[in-house]
Design a protein around this motif. Structure first.
Motif: not given
Length: 128
Positions: A44-60
Motif C-alpha cells: 500500500c505504501k508503494n502503490n495505494p489501492p483504490d479498492i481493498l477486498i478483505v476477508s474476515s478470516d485474517m489472523s496475523d
C-alpha cells in the motif's frame, strides 16, 4: 478513471487466486493478493489501492485495525468485506461499519461484477 488498483487480503491462497481470476475475467486486471497484513501494508505504501477486498478470516493482524489504517491513510478507498455465511453475526459489526459493502462467500460472478461496478462508480464520483 482507468481500471482501479485492487488489493485483496485473504488468508487462503486458493480463495485469493480465485478472486484475482474472477476480477481479471470481468475486466479488472490490476488485482493483487496478499496473505498478511504486513505484506499488504508494504504494498500500500508503494502503490495505494483504490479498492481493498478483505476477508474476515485474517489472523496475523486485526482485520478491524487494518481496515481502520487504510481508511485513515486513503480516505477515498473503497472497502469490500468478504465473509463466510457461518460468520455472519459473530463479531462483524465493527467491520461492517468500516466496510462499504459485504460479499458472502462463495462469491458469484454476478455479485462480484455488480459490487465492482458500484465501487468503481463511487471512486469516479470521489475523483470528480
Amino acid at each position: 478513471m482507468s481500471s482501479p488498483n485492487i488489493l485483496i487480503l485473504h488468508g487462503h491462497e486458493a480463495a485469493r487466486e480465485r478472486l484475482i481470476s474472477q476480477l481479471n475475467e470481468i475486466g479488472y486486471p490490476n488485482a493483487h493478493g496478499y496473505s498478511s497484513g504486513r505484506e499488504a501494508r508494504r504494498a500500500c505504501k508503494n502503490n495505494p489501492p483504490d479498492i481493498l477486498i478483505v476477508s474476515s478470516d485474517m489472523s496475523d493482524v486485526s482485520t478491524v485495525e487494518l481496515v481502520q489504517h487504510y481508511r485513515i491513510n486513503h480516505p477515498y478507498l473503497r472497502v469490500v468485506l468478504t465473509s463466510g455465511i457461518a460468520t455472519i453475526g459473530e463479531g462483524l459489526t465493527s467491520l461492517e461499519k468500516l466496510a462499504d459493502t459485504t460479499l458472502i462467500s462463495p462469491i458469484g460472478m454476478w455479485e462480484l461484477r455488480q459490487t465492482m461496478r458500484i465501487q468503481q462508480s463511487a471512486l469516479n464520483t470521489a475523483a470528480s
